[in-house]
Enzyme design. Structure first.
Site, short mmCIF file in Angstrom:
data_model
loop_
_atom_site.label_atom_id
_atom_site.label_comp_id
_atom_site.label_asym_id
_atom_site.label_seq_id
_atom_site.Cartn_x
_atom_site.Cartn_y
_atom_site.Cartn_z
N SER A 149 38.33 -10.97 15.60
CA SER A 149 38.84 -11.48 16.87
C SER A 149 39.94 -10.62 17.47
O SER A 149 40.00 -10.43 18.69
CB SER A 149 39.36 -12.91 16.66
N GLU A 159 36.03 -5.40 -5.99
CA GLU A 159 35.60 -6.71 -5.48
C GLU A 159 34.11 -6.71 -5.15
O GLU A 159 33.39 -7.67 -5.43
CB GLU A 159 36.42 -7.07 -4.23
N LYS A 188 37.56 -8.64 1.99
CA LYS A 188 38.19 -9.29 3.14
C LYS A 188 39.70 -9.16 2.99
O LYS A 188 40.29 -9.66 2.03
CB LYS A 188 37.78 -10.77 3.20
N TYR A 225 31.59 -10.31 18.55
CA TYR A 225 31.55 -11.29 19.63
C TYR A 225 30.87 -10.71 20.88
O TYR A 225 30.57 -11.46 21.81
CB TYR A 225 32.97 -11.77 19.95
N LYS A 232 35.70 -6.82 6.02
CA LYS A 232 36.35 -7.50 7.15
C LYS A 232 37.86 -7.25 7.06
O LYS A 232 38.44 -7.45 5.99
CB LYS A 232 36.05 -9.00 7.07
#
Length: 330
Positions: free
Chosen positions: A281, A240, A202, A320, A255
């Protein structure tokens, strides 16, 4: 050269593109409703859904409107939902994140009762929406996010979410050791069968702005660059991911998605567990703004971006547009 201009037998890629049916038949990457997960926001203390100005078409739900949206998502055939909560009260330790009457935990109970196992219910696990300072963990008096005490909070939240009915726990805070702490806590409370989808890579991205309006979780000081990944780094993502898998993650996530397709591809090539990517977003808001101005064909552009993320190697895309895209794909 022949009279027609090309040597007989000349390779012509367009031969397999001449009709929609041929293009479908030879498509290398396919997009299906079950590949998609819908992020949803549920807010405590509101009487009707609240529009999010920077994300046209997305709202902060009431528990009732969320239940309706979840039924629509199930009917559309998408893979699941991931829940984010906005409590009416915040404090320094994010107490509402693991409260029995906390907004996400109540919503999970209702959705699990409504839908059973029809949709995969994922619970985002972080503290930023629940803390008054807006950071993803506990903060020292000097204003530094304190990694190890935060792990204890994450463990408690994971147990609460599992008890509430979450099928999957998805820790997103990027604390070192978070997967191990959550796995240990879940196993200790007889939730050995509850999987962990780790936000393993992320990034500290500029594409999160609209989410911070939606989740009301912007940091009140500083930023998250000390614990989220630095955008120039690629090899670090693999480290990670490897660490989270070693700690017990069952699946991993990258992300954002579109600005990090190279990371999605490298992770997908490196691991043998499911890989997700979150179309965040800012990605959503940019395309919606371009479409509203008539600069792009909205449906075509949405499906093209989702296909690109799948083509890069993500088996699941958090988006979304999940329900709307699923209806287009049917």
């Amino acid at each position: 050269m022949s009279a027609g201009g090309a040597t007989p037998g000349f390779a012509r890629g367009r031969r397999l593109r001449s009709t929609p049916a041929l293009r479908r038949l030879t498509a290398q990457t396919r997009l299906a409703p079950a590949d998609l997960v819908l992020p949803v926001f549920v807010k405590q203390g509101i009487d009707e859904p609240q529009p999010i100005s920077s994300m046209p078409g997305v709202v902060q739900h009431t528990t009732d409107s969320l239940r309706k949206a979840a039924h629509e998502a199930a009917e559309a055939g998408i893979g699941g939902l991931i829940l984010f909560g906005i409590p009416s009260e915040k404090d320094a330790v994010g107490s509402q994140a693991d409260a029995a009457d906390g907004i996400v935990n109540v919503a999970l109970q209702q959705l699990r009762a409504d839908l059973g196992d029809e949709l995969v219910l994922m619970a985002d696990l972080c503290l930023c929406e629940y803390t008054d300072h807006g950071h993803c963990g506990l903060v020292t008096p000097a204003g530094v996010v304190d990694n190890d005490p935060t792990l204890d909070r994450y463990a408690a939240v994971a147990i609460a979410q599992a008890q509430a009915g979450a099928h999957v726990i998805a820790p997103s805070g990027m604390m070192d050791g978070q997967v191990a702490a959550i796995r240990r806590a879940l196993d200790g409370e007889a939730f050995q069968e509850t999987p962990i989808l780790a936000y393993a890579a992320k990034y500290a991205s500029g594409f999160y702005g609209p989410f911070r309006e939606a989740a009301e979780g912007a940091p009140q000081f500083g930023d998250r660059s000390t614990y989220q990944m630095d955008p120039p780094n690629a090899d670090e993502a693999l480290r990670e991911v490897a660490q989270d898998l070693a700690e017990g993650a069952d699946a991993v996530m990258v992300k954002p998605a579109l600005p990090y397709l190279d990371i999605v591809a490298r992770v997908a090539d490196a691991v043998d567990v499911p890989v997700s990517a979150y179309q965040v977003s800012g990605e959503y808001a940019m395309l919606e703004a371009a479409a509203a101005n008539g600069w792009v064909d909205r449906q075509r552009a949405v499906l093209e971006t989702l296909t690109a993320i799948r083509r890069a190697g993500a088996g699941t895309v958090l988006t979304y547009w999940a329900v709307e895209a699923a209806r287009w794909l049917r």
